[in-house]
Design a protein around this motif. Structure first.
Motif, PDB file in Angstrom:
ATOM      1  N   SER A 178      -1.490  -7.825   3.068  1.00  0.00           N
ATOM      2  CA  SER A 178      -0.455  -8.849   2.896  1.00  0.00           C
ATOM      3  C   SER A 178       0.675  -8.331   2.023  1.00  0.00           C
ATOM      4  O   SER A 178       1.861  -8.514   2.344  1.00  0.00           O
ATOM      5  CB  SER A 178      -1.067 -10.110   2.277  1.00  0.00           C
ATOM      6  OG  SER A 178      -0.065 -11.073   2.009  1.00  0.00           O
ATOM      7  N   MET A 185       2.095 -14.376  -5.351  1.00  0.00           N
ATOM      8  CA  MET A 185       0.673 -14.542  -5.026  1.00  0.00           C
ATOM      9  C   MET A 185      -0.003 -15.620  -5.873  1.00  0.00           C
ATOM     10  O   MET A 185      -1.072 -16.111  -5.520  1.00  0.00           O
ATOM     11  CB  MET A 185      -0.068 -13.217  -5.235  1.00  0.00           C
ATOM     12  CG  MET A 185       0.245 -12.153  -4.216  1.00  0.00           C
ATOM     13  SD  MET A 185      -0.653 -10.630  -4.578  1.00  0.00           S
ATOM     14  CE  MET A 185      -0.377  -9.696  -3.081  1.00  0.00           C
ATOM     15  N   PHE A 228      -7.455  -5.483  -5.592  1.00  0.00           N
ATOM     16  CA  PHE A 228      -7.121  -6.210  -4.374  1.00  0.00           C
ATOM     17  C   PHE A 228      -8.178  -6.050  -3.296  1.00  0.00           C
ATOM     18  O   PHE A 228      -8.790  -4.984  -3.145  1.00  0.00           O
ATOM     19  CB  PHE A 228      -5.787  -5.718  -3.806  1.00  0.00           C
ATOM     20  CG  PHE A 228      -4.572  -6.370  -4.393  1.00  0.00           C
ATOM     21  CD1 PHE A 228      -4.653  -7.228  -5.473  1.00  0.00           C
ATOM     22  CD2 PHE A 228      -3.311  -6.122  -3.846  1.00  0.00           C
ATOM     23  CE1 PHE A 228      -3.524  -7.828  -6.005  1.00  0.00           C
ATOM     24  CE2 PHE A 228      -2.174  -6.712  -4.367  1.00  0.00           C
ATOM     25  CZ  PHE A 228      -2.276  -7.567  -5.451  1.00  0.00           C
ATOM     26  N   ARG A 231      -0.317  -4.746  -7.908  1.00  0.00           N
ATOM     27  CA  ARG A 231      -1.583  -5.254  -8.479  1.00  0.00           C
ATOM     28  C   ARG A 231      -1.405  -5.619  -9.950  1.00  0.00           C
ATOM     29  O   ARG A 231      -1.968  -6.603 -10.432  1.00  0.00           O
ATOM     30  CB  ARG A 231      -2.692  -4.219  -8.330  1.00  0.00           C
ATOM     31  CG  ARG A 231      -3.005  -3.804  -6.907  1.00  0.00           C
ATOM     32  CD  ARG A 231      -3.911  -2.580  -6.887  1.00  0.00           C
ATOM     33  NE  ARG A 231      -3.353  -1.518  -7.722  1.00  0.00           N
ATOM     34  CZ  ARG A 231      -4.046  -0.445  -8.120  1.00  0.00           C
ATOM     35  NH1 ARG A 231      -5.310  -0.299  -7.772  1.00  0.00           N
ATOM     36  NH2 ARG A 231      -3.474   0.476  -8.871  1.00  0.00           N
ATOM     37  N   GLU A 271      -7.471  -7.743   2.562  1.00  0.00           N
ATOM     38  CA  GLU A 271      -6.480  -8.727   3.020  1.00  0.00           C
ATOM     39  C   GLU A 271      -5.288  -8.794   2.077  1.00  0.00           C
ATOM     40  O   GLU A 271      -4.137  -8.901   2.517  1.00  0.00           O
ATOM     41  CB  GLU A 271      -7.133 -10.110   3.147  1.00  0.00           C
ATOM     42  CG  GLU A 271      -8.101 -10.251   4.306  1.00  0.00           C
ATOM     43  CD  GLU A 271      -9.391  -9.447   4.123  1.00  0.00           C
ATOM     44  OE1 GLU A 271      -9.797  -9.229   2.950  1.00  0.00           O
ATOM     45  OE2 GLU A 271      -9.971  -9.032   5.131  1.00  0.00           O
ATOM     46  N   GLN A 272      -5.552  -8.719   0.763  1.00  0.00           N
ATOM     47  CA  GLN A 272      -4.462  -8.766  -0.213  1.00  0.00           C
ATOM     48  C   GLN A 272      -3.579  -7.522  -0.123  1.00  0.00           C
ATOM     49  O   GLN A 272      -2.352  -7.619  -0.205  1.00  0.00           O
ATOM     50  CB  GLN A 272      -5.032  -8.900  -1.628  1.00  0.00           C
ATOM     51  CG  GLN A 272      -5.579 -10.283  -1.950  1.00  0.00           C
ATOM     52  CD  GLN A 272      -6.254 -10.315  -3.302  1.00  0.00           C
ATOM     53  OE1 GLN A 272      -7.083  -9.458  -3.636  1.00  0.00           O
ATOM     54  NE2 GLN A 272      -5.912 -11.305  -4.116  1.00  0.00           N
ATOM     55  N   GLU A 273      -4.194  -6.364   0.057  1.00  0.00           N
ATOM     56  CA  GLU A 273      -3.420  -5.123   0.183  1.00  0.00           C
ATOM     57  C   GLU A 273      -2.535  -5.169   1.437  1.00  0.00           C
ATOM     58  O   GLU A 273      -1.348  -4.828   1.393  1.00  0.00           O
ATOM     59  CB  GLU A 273      -4.343  -3.904   0.258  1.00  0.00           C
ATOM     60  CG  GLU A 273      -5.092  -3.586  -1.031  1.00  0.00           C
ATOM     61  CD  GLU A 273      -4.260  -2.824  -2.054  1.00  0.00           C
ATOM     62  OE1 GLU A 273      -3.019  -2.992  -2.100  1.00  0.00           O
ATOM     63  OE2 GLU A 273      -4.872  -2.060  -2.837  1.00  0.00           O
TER      64      GLU A 273
END
Length: 327
Positions: free
Chosen positions: A17, A60, A10, A218, A13-15
């Motif tokens: 979010s 996602m 990740f 993840r 930003e993904q973490e």
């Protein structure tokens, strides 16, 4: 059988979010549990605490038009699809502002706008419906995918296998997501299932399946990416068995005496899906303790607002008893 892909790496930003989305579900469910205890929520109420990584990781990979359908442990799925906390909580308390006008409660709400086709109260009933959504996609010639969630208990229902057969026969774009939280309504899978590896349940229908660490967002995102692409490319259905765990009982009325407190505490301390993300953010210095506390405060404010609205919004008018009735 395809192999489970490695967990995604990740971005910051993904973490962040994922942290926020899972925390919103956790805090919402904690508040729902409180309101149930206070008598504001009646009937049944099934909480998603512990399983947040499954729906957040899968979401996602979706695009506009993809559908989601699930059983009655559904609040987390609603929030993940972008449904408003106010509307979900107001439905739990049976108010006009709820997604089903206060007439469906915890187990029965939907949002056409968000392509969320319901929590369903009948065990396993959503599986043929989710398969039907995939048939509609195939019929219309689009490349949308139906995510059809059900649990380890529902996986023993006959209609599930009728759906598997049709989905495979017609190569329907449906991802069957089995949320294996180990206990169904209270019976361990080892006592209720001859085949406890649920990713194998589609073998006789030529449906591939993989097991996924459903406590690692993840890993879920990686498996979801592969599964959704599998369906979009016309290969037919696929099964994802999410190995997850719920911290609370089956419903609010379940004391969960069929498992030890030590077992629950071990899962909380070693495998909590939110804590894993929190720790990675801190270790990589992508966020400070104060910044993460600020996210938590923001989420708590959203949930508190939803709870206030759900307690003050008017109940439906008596005339609503006669609307939305199909004869």
């Amino acid at each position: 059988m395809p192999k489970a892909p490695e967990p995604l790496d990740f971005s910051k930003e993904q973490e962040l979010s994922a942290f926020r989305e899972m925390l919103l579900i956790r805090r919402f469910e904690e508040k729902a549990g409180q309101l149930y205890g206070m008598g504001f929520i009646g009937g049944f109420c099934h909480l998603y605490i512990g399983q947040e990584a499954v729906v957040v990781g899968m979401q996602m990979n979706l695009k506009e038009g993809d559908q989601v359908i699930t059983g009655y442990r559904d609040h987390g799925h609603m929030l993940a699809t972008g449904m408003e906390a106010r509307g979900v909580m107001a439905e739990l308390t049976g108010r006009r502002g709820g997604y089903s006008k206060g007439k469906g409660g915890s187990m029965h709400m939907f949002s056409k706008e968000k392509n969320f086709y319901g929590g369903h109260g009948i065990v396993g009933a959503q599986v043929p419906l989710g398969t039907g959504l995939a048939f509609a996609n195939r019929y219309r010639g689009n490349d949308n995918v139906s995510l059809t969630y059900f649990g380890d208990g529902a996986a023993n229902q006959g209609q599930v296998y009728e759906s598997f057969n049709m989905a495979s026969l017609w190569k329907l774009p449906v991802v069957f997501i089995i949320e294996n939280n180990r206990y169904a309504m209270g019976t361990a899978v080892t006592r209720s299932s001859a085949e406890t590896n649920f990713s194998h349940r589609g073998i006789s229908f030529k449906i591939p399946g993989i097991q996924v660490d459903g406590m690692d967002v993840r890993a879920v995102a990686a498996a979801g990416e592969m599964a959704v692409e599998w369906c979009r490319s016309g290969k037919g259905p696929i099964i994802l068995e999410m190995l997850t765990y719920r911290y609370r009982g089956h419903s609010m009325s379940d004391p969960a005496k069929y498992r030890s407190k030590d077992e629950v505490q071990k899962m909380r301390s070693e495998h909590d899906p939110i804590e894993q993300v929190r720790q990675r953010l801190l270790d990589k210095k992508w966020a400070s303790e104060d910044e993460l506390k600020a996210v938590d405060k923001d989420v708590r404010d959203i949930v508190a607002d939803a709870a206030d609205f759900a307690q003050s919004d008017p109940e439906p008018d008596v005339s609503e008893l006669y609307t939305d009735i199909l004869l």
